[in-house]
Design a protein around this motif. Sequence first.
Motif, mmCIF file in Angstrom:
data_model
loop_
_atom_site.group_PDB
_atom_site.id
_atom_site.type_symbol
_atom_site.label_atom_id
_atom_site.label_comp_id
_atom_site.label_asym_id
_atom_site.label_seq_id
_atom_site.Cartn_x
_atom_site.Cartn_y
_atom_site.Cartn_z
ATOM 1 N N HIS A 59 1.068 -1.178 -0.070
ATOM 2 C CA HIS A 59 -0.081 0.063 0.003
ATOM 3 C C HIS A 59 0.903 1.169 0.034
ATOM 4 C CE1 HIS A 59 -2.712 3.107 1.693
ATOM 5 N NE2 HIS A 59 -3.493 2.656 0.761
ATOM 6 N N VAL A 68 -1.907 10.832 0.029
ATOM 7 C CA VAL A 68 -2.487 10.097 1.011
ATOM 8 C C VAL A 68 -1.822 9.985 2.329
ATOM 9 C CG1 VAL A 68 -3.434 7.545 1.718
ATOM 10 C CG2 VAL A 68 -3.893 8.467 -0.795
ATOM 11 N N ASP A 70 -2.262 8.294 5.332
ATOM 12 C CA ASP A 70 -2.512 6.999 6.087
ATOM 13 C C ASP A 70 -1.823 5.718 5.039
ATOM 14 O OD1 ASP A 70 -3.547 8.371 8.292
ATOM 15 O OD2 ASP A 70 -5.536 7.788 7.682
ATOM 16 N N THR A 75 -7.781 0.656 7.052
ATOM 17 C CA THR A 75 -9.001 1.994 7.376
ATOM 18 C C THR A 75 -9.426 1.606 8.802
ATOM 19 O OG1 THR A 75 -9.753 1.211 4.975
ATOM 20 C CG2 THR A 75 -11.334 1.960 6.663
ATOM 21 N N ILE A 78 -12.991 -0.528 10.930
ATOM 22 C CA ILE A 78 -13.317 -1.652 10.068
ATOM 23 C C ILE A 78 -13.825 -2.882 11.171
ATOM 24 C CG2 ILE A 78 -12.316 -1.090 8.004
ATOM 25 C CD1 ILE A 78 -10.065 -2.960 8.565
ATOM 26 N N PHE A 113 -8.011 -0.784 2.978
ATOM 27 C CA PHE A 113 -7.257 0.369 3.112
ATOM 28 C C PHE A 113 -8.303 1.720 2.417
ATOM 29 C CE2 PHE A 113 -3.718 -2.499 2.419
ATOM 30 C CZ PHE A 113 -2.898 -2.267 3.526
ATOM 31 N N GLN A 114 -8.168 2.696 2.696
ATOM 32 C CA GLN A 114 -9.172 3.573 2.331
ATOM 33 C C GLN A 114 -9.011 3.992 0.886
ATOM 34 O OE1 GLN A 114 -10.278 6.827 5.267
ATOM 35 N NE2 GLN A 114 -8.344 6.253 6.380
ATOM 36 N N THR A 115 -7.747 3.820 0.164
ATOM 37 C CA THR A 115 -7.152 4.044 -1.107
ATOM 38 C C THR A 115 -6.594 2.865 -1.669
ATOM 39 O OG1 THR A 115 -5.304 5.233 -0.551
ATOM 40 C CG2 THR A 115 -7.058 6.469 -0.795
ATOM 41 N N THR A 117 -6.991 0.195 -3.087
ATOM 42 C CA THR A 117 -7.154 -1.262 -2.566
ATOM 43 C C THR A 117 -7.104 -2.358 -3.829
ATOM 44 O OG1 THR A 117 -9.608 -1.050 -2.835
ATOM 45 C CG2 THR A 117 -8.620 -0.828 -0.856
#
Length: 199
Positions: A59, A68, A70, A75, A78, A113-115, A117
Motif C-alpha cells: 500500500h 494520502v 495514512d 482503514t 473496520i 485500506f481507504q485508497t 485497494t
Amino acid sequence: SSRRRHTRFKCDWSSDVCSSDLSLAEFGQISFPVAIELLNRVSKVQLNTGARGALAELHVIATSNSEVKDRGIPTPDIDEQRVQAFYELFNEAGSSLLIAAVILGEIESIPLFQTATNLVGLSIFRVLLKDRGVDPDGVIQVESGFKILGRSTYESLLKQYQSGTANGLKQWIEFVLQAISFGAQTSLDLANQILNDER
C-alpha cells in the motif's frame, strides 16, 4: 527496440512487449514507474513473514505518488472479526485459485485500506499465485488478463461479490479465473514472440 533487464523473470524482455507493468498502470490508473516498483516488489514479498506487513508495504508503494496521509495504515473502524477472518484465509488449505480470488474480493470489500485497494489486491494476488505454487516463477501476466476483461467488468462483478450471495461469489470467482487464463495466454504469446525473435 530497446531492451531492459526484467528482474521478475530473470531474462531480457523487449520493452515494447513486456506488458505487465503497462497493464497494471492502465488498469490501476497509476504512473508507469509506480507500477514497475509494485511488481518488482511483489517478486520479493514473503508471506511467511506476515501478510499484514506485506499488504502495508504494498500500500505504501501503491500510494507513493499520491497525497494520502495514512499510507500503509488499514482503514479505521473496520469490522475486526471480518479482518481477522480475512487474514486467516492466507493460511487456509484448499484451492489456491479460489482462495486468492476471495482474498482479492475481500481486500476490496472490507475495504482494507481507504485508497488503492485494487492495486494492493492485484499485487498480493500475484504474490499468492507465486507463494502457493500456482505460478512459482511469476510469469502469468494477471494484470493483462484483468485489463483485457476491463475495469468496468471488474467493478461490476466486484459488486456482485459484495452482495454476499452464492451467485455473486460464483460470478466473481469465474471472472478471476478467466483473468488468469487470459494472463497466461498473454505470457505464452510473449514467450513465443521472444523465441521467434531469437531465431
